[in-house]
Design an enzyme around this catalytic site. Structure first.
Site, PDB file in Angstrom:
ATOM      1  CB  CYS A  50      -2.426   2.055   5.795  1.00 29.47           C
ATOM      2  SG  CYS A  50      -2.012   1.149   4.288  1.00 29.47           S
TER       3      CYS A  50
ATOM      4  CD  GLU B 156      -2.088   4.589   2.868  1.00 28.79           C
ATOM      5  OE1 GLU B 156      -3.255   4.978   2.986  1.00 28.79           O
ATOM      6  OE2 GLU B 156      -1.766   3.635   2.144  1.00 28.79           O
TER       7      GLU B 156
ATOM      8  CB  CYS C 183      -6.962   0.269   4.666  1.00 32.14           C
ATOM      9  SG  CYS C 183      -5.284  -0.416   4.734  1.00 32.14           S
TER      10      CYS C 183
ATOM     11  CG  HIS D 220      -2.017  -0.952   1.197  1.00 34.80           C
ATOM     12  ND1 HIS D 220      -3.219  -0.707   1.793  1.00 34.80           N
ATOM     13  CD2 HIS D 220      -2.117  -2.184   0.631  1.00 34.80           C
ATOM     14  CE1 HIS D 220      -4.026  -1.741   1.613  1.00 34.80           C
ATOM     15  NE2 HIS D 220      -3.374  -2.648   0.909  1.00 34.80           N
TER      16      HIS D 220
END
Length: 150
Positions: free
Chosen positions: A126, A95, A123, A93
């Site tokens: 993250c 992040e 999310c 992801h």
């Protein structure tokens, strides 16, 4: 209108709404997970433009269009975009990739004094990484009704 921005992109049809640009510039919200109330952010620094450019890059690569930038003392120390499909890695992801780069640059896993700017609300995975890395300020551009954790 702002809360409905997350579903404005359709990954299957590869269309990205222009509303993301318009709303990102108009209203970026501080993540409540950091313990502070939500507030409007002035994007005069250009950090939001860099995060959007990374999101566009992810979109062009067939990924969910999310870009992330980490700033400390006015300097960009970490950047990332979604790379899950590219790497076939569920943890790739934006992040988390930005946090990894910032940690390498600083030589420390604690990102005290940093600000994280991301185009989509983090999310739960993250958000956990952001908390673990001790990032004190998180700003996101679009609320994610389905998977947002802030």
């Amino acid at each position: 209108m702002f809360d409905r921005i997350a579903p404005t992109y359709d990954v299957l049809n590869h269309t990205l709404s222009a509303n993301i640009d318009r709303l990102w510039r108009r209203r970026v919200v501080r993540c409540a997970a950091a313990g502070a109330p939500r507030r409007i952010l002035d994007l005069a620094t250009g950090t939001g433009d860099l995060a959007l450019a990374l999101a566009r890059e992810a979109f062009q690569a067939g990924e969910v269009p999310v870009g992330c930038v980490i700033v400390k003392d006015g300097a960009v120390i970490g950047r990332g975009r979604n790379r899950r499909e590219e790497r076939q890695d569920p943890l790739a992801h934006a992040e988390l990739l930005a946090i990894q780069e910032a940690s390498r640059v600083l030589g420390d896993w604690r990102l005290y004094g940093c600000r994280l700017y991301v185009t989509l609300e983090p999310c739960p995975m993250c958000a956990g990484g952001i908390i673990s890395a001790r990032v004190p300020e998180v700003y996101y551009g679009a609320k994610d009704r389905d998977f947002g954790a802030c």
